[in-house]
Design an enzyme around this catalytic site. Structure first.
Site, PDB file in Angstrom:
ATOM      1  N   ASP A  10     106.678 -36.878 -42.752  1.00  0.00           N
ATOM      2  CA  ASP A  10     105.538 -37.745 -43.007  1.00  0.00           C
ATOM      3  C   ASP A  10     104.362 -37.182 -42.191  1.00  0.00           C
ATOM      4  O   ASP A  10     104.568 -36.328 -41.318  1.00  0.00           O
ATOM      5  CB  ASP A  10     105.913 -39.163 -42.532  1.00  0.00           C
ATOM      6  CG  ASP A  10     104.723 -40.077 -42.450  1.00  0.00           C
ATOM      7  OD1 ASP A  10     104.014 -40.195 -43.461  1.00  0.00           O
ATOM      8  OD2 ASP A  10     104.497 -40.662 -41.364  1.00  0.00           O
ATOM      9  N   ASP A  12     100.849 -39.214 -41.164  1.00  0.00           N
ATOM     10  CA  ASP A  12     100.171 -40.141 -40.250  1.00  0.00           C
ATOM     11  C   ASP A  12     101.178 -40.864 -39.371  1.00  0.00           C
ATOM     12  O   ASP A  12     102.099 -41.513 -39.863  1.00  0.00           O
ATOM     13  CB  ASP A  12      99.336 -41.149 -41.043  1.00  0.00           C
ATOM     14  CG  ASP A  12      98.182 -40.461 -41.744  1.00  0.00           C
ATOM     15  OD1 ASP A  12      97.344 -39.883 -41.045  1.00  0.00           O
ATOM     16  OD2 ASP A  12      98.145 -40.480 -42.990  1.00  0.00           O
ATOM     17  N   GLY A  54      94.713 -45.711 -47.957  1.00  0.00           N
ATOM     18  CA  GLY A  54      93.433 -46.244 -47.488  1.00  0.00           C
ATOM     19  C   GLY A  54      92.706 -47.057 -48.545  1.00  0.00           C
ATOM     20  O   GLY A  54      92.166 -48.133 -48.243  1.00  0.00           O
ATOM     21  N   THR A 123     103.398 -37.652 -47.774  1.00  0.00           N
ATOM     22  CA  THR A 123     102.474 -38.590 -47.143  1.00  0.00           C
ATOM     23  C   THR A 123     101.761 -39.473 -48.157  1.00  0.00           C
ATOM     24  O   THR A 123     101.526 -39.069 -49.291  1.00  0.00           O
ATOM     25  CB  THR A 123     101.413 -37.842 -46.293  1.00  0.00           C
ATOM     26  OG1 THR A 123     100.472 -38.782 -45.777  1.00  0.00           O
ATOM     27  CG2 THR A 123     100.658 -36.807 -47.097  1.00  0.00           C
ATOM     28  N   ASN A 129      93.303 -34.670 -46.539  1.00  0.00           N
ATOM     29  CA  ASN A 129      93.512 -35.105 -45.150  1.00  0.00           C
ATOM     30  C   ASN A 129      94.732 -34.407 -44.547  1.00  0.00           C
ATOM     31  O   ASN A 129      94.707 -33.979 -43.394  1.00  0.00           O
ATOM     32  CB  ASN A 129      93.764 -36.616 -45.085  1.00  0.00           C
ATOM     33  CG  ASN A 129      92.486 -37.419 -45.205  1.00  0.00           C
ATOM     34  OD1 ASN A 129      91.389 -36.877 -45.141  1.00  0.00           O
ATOM     35  ND2 ASN A 129      92.625 -38.720 -45.371  1.00  0.00           N
TER      36      ASN A 129
HETATM   37  C1  XBP Z   1      99.630 -43.425 -43.749  1.00  0.00           C
HETATM   38  C2  XBP Z   1      98.738 -44.192 -44.598  1.00  0.00           C
HETATM   39  C3  XBP Z   1      97.418 -43.663 -44.994  1.00  0.00           C
HETATM   40  C4  XBP Z   1      96.390 -43.525 -43.905  1.00  0.00           C
HETATM   41  C5  XBP Z   1      95.020 -43.327 -44.499  1.00  0.00           C
HETATM   42  O1  XBP Z   1     100.231 -42.418 -44.509  1.00  0.00           O
HETATM   43  O2  XBP Z   1      99.098 -45.274 -45.011  1.00  0.00           O
HETATM   44  O3  XBP Z   1      96.915 -44.548 -45.940  1.00  0.00           O
HETATM   45  O4  XBP Z   1      96.330 -44.713 -43.130  1.00  0.00           O
HETATM   46  O5  XBP Z   1      94.984 -42.302 -45.421  1.00  0.00           O
HETATM   47  P1  XBP Z   1     101.614 -41.642 -44.064  1.00  0.00           P
HETATM   48  P2  XBP Z   1      94.163 -42.405 -46.789  1.00  0.00           P
HETATM   49  O6  XBP Z   1     102.185 -42.293 -42.852  1.00  0.00           O
HETATM   50  O7  XBP Z   1     102.475 -41.766 -45.283  1.00  0.00           O
HETATM   51  O8  XBP Z   1     101.194 -40.212 -43.800  1.00  0.00           O
HETATM   52  O9  XBP Z   1      92.917 -43.167 -46.507  1.00  0.00           O
HETATM   53  O10 XBP Z   1      93.901 -40.966 -47.191  1.00  0.00           O
HETATM   54  O11 XBP Z   1      95.053 -43.125 -47.781  1.00  0.00           O
HETATM   55 MG    MG Z   2     103.396 -42.510 -41.247  1.00  0.00          MG
END
Ligand code: XBP
Ligand code: MG
Length: 258
Positions: A10, A12, A54, A123, A129
């Protein structure tokens, strides 16, 4: 016997703690520039993180009815512009060095590469990103380390739906019992487990209170020689760093059948 062929990361919260000082701050700056009068505090954002994506998070916030909308608000086109601006600000923050890799991430990736174990990304965030983060925190050529970078709107439903992990498995052309997933959140763990993938969850302040009962192993982070991790669930208590051998051991423990 199940053989480890890929580690799926993953992004974030797992590669780096991007949410608190990255996405959240960028959302707030985009809101301020658009003069919306909205502000997501750290606590509020922790709750909103249950909504993956997001754009989906902003939509959910508006649908809750607590967000005053300006008279000239044009609905979805405005929302998409707002989200695009948030991502620009997020990438500027990455460039400014505000975000760092979590312990053990680079070590485990390098170990996998040296042994021919494939790397993949799954992700909820956008491909741009994810690629910006990998280039900035690992190196300009590092996106080529990954056989698959599965991200954002490549699939119809975001985590906790299984879509992004299903997509990744199909792109890798591997079985769940040949892969290990590294995640940081309950929606992420649920998405991966719905595909029968074995999951190691690495916690942080934002996700510590979530339900990780579906994760096979839960640790504080992946660990370094000089920064050992603590085992919170599933793994041998003596473990201080997650290595390739540990990932292989997880597969041999029959994790996918559970
Ligand atoms: C985490 C998320 C993302 C980020 C924002 O993703 O939920 O939405 O908060 O990114 P992961 P965007 O843990 O699956 O990597 O604004 O580009 O959606
Ligand atoms: Mg995550």
């Amino acid at each position: 016997m199940a053989q480890l062929r890929a580690i799926i990361f993953d992004v974030d919260g797992t590669l780096a703690e991007t949410e608190r000082v990255g996405h959240r701050v960028a959302f707030n700056q985009a809101f301020a520039e658009r003069q919306l009068g909205w502000h997501w505090s750290e606590d509020h954002y922790a709750q909103l993180l249950h909504i993956g994506g997001g754009k989906e998070r902003i939509r959910h916030f508006i649908a809750q009815g607590a967000a005053p909308l300006p008279q000239d608000w044009q609905g979805e086109p405005d929302l998409l512009r707002l989200h695009q601006r948030k991502n620009q600000i997020y990438q500027e923050r990455l460039d400014q060095g505000q975000i760092q890799l979590r312990p053990g991430v680079l070590r485990l990736m390098q170990a996998a590469r040296s042994k021919g174990v494939q790397l993949a990304i799954a992700t909820t965030s956008s491909p741009s990103n994810a690629i910006a983060l990998i280039q900035k925190l690992i190196g300009p050529e590092a996106p080529s380390w990954f056989t698959v970078i599965a991200a954002g709107d490549m699939v119809p439903h975001k985590k906790p739906a299984p879509d992004i992990y299903q997509f990744t498995l199909e792109a890798l052309d591997l079985l769940p019992q040949e892969c290990v997933v590294i995640e940081d959140s309950e929606p992420g763990v649920r998405a991966a487990r719905a595909c029968h993938l074995p999951v190691i969850a690495t916690l942080h302040d934002y996700t510590r209170g979530q339900d990780f009962s579906q994760a096979n192993w839960v640790v504080t982070h992946l660990g370094e020689a000089d920064n050992p991790c603590t085992v919170l669930q599933g793994a041998p208590q003596t473990l201080t760093q997650i290595t390739l051998q540990d990932c292989q051991q997880l597969l041999e423990s029959g994790a996918i059948a559970q």
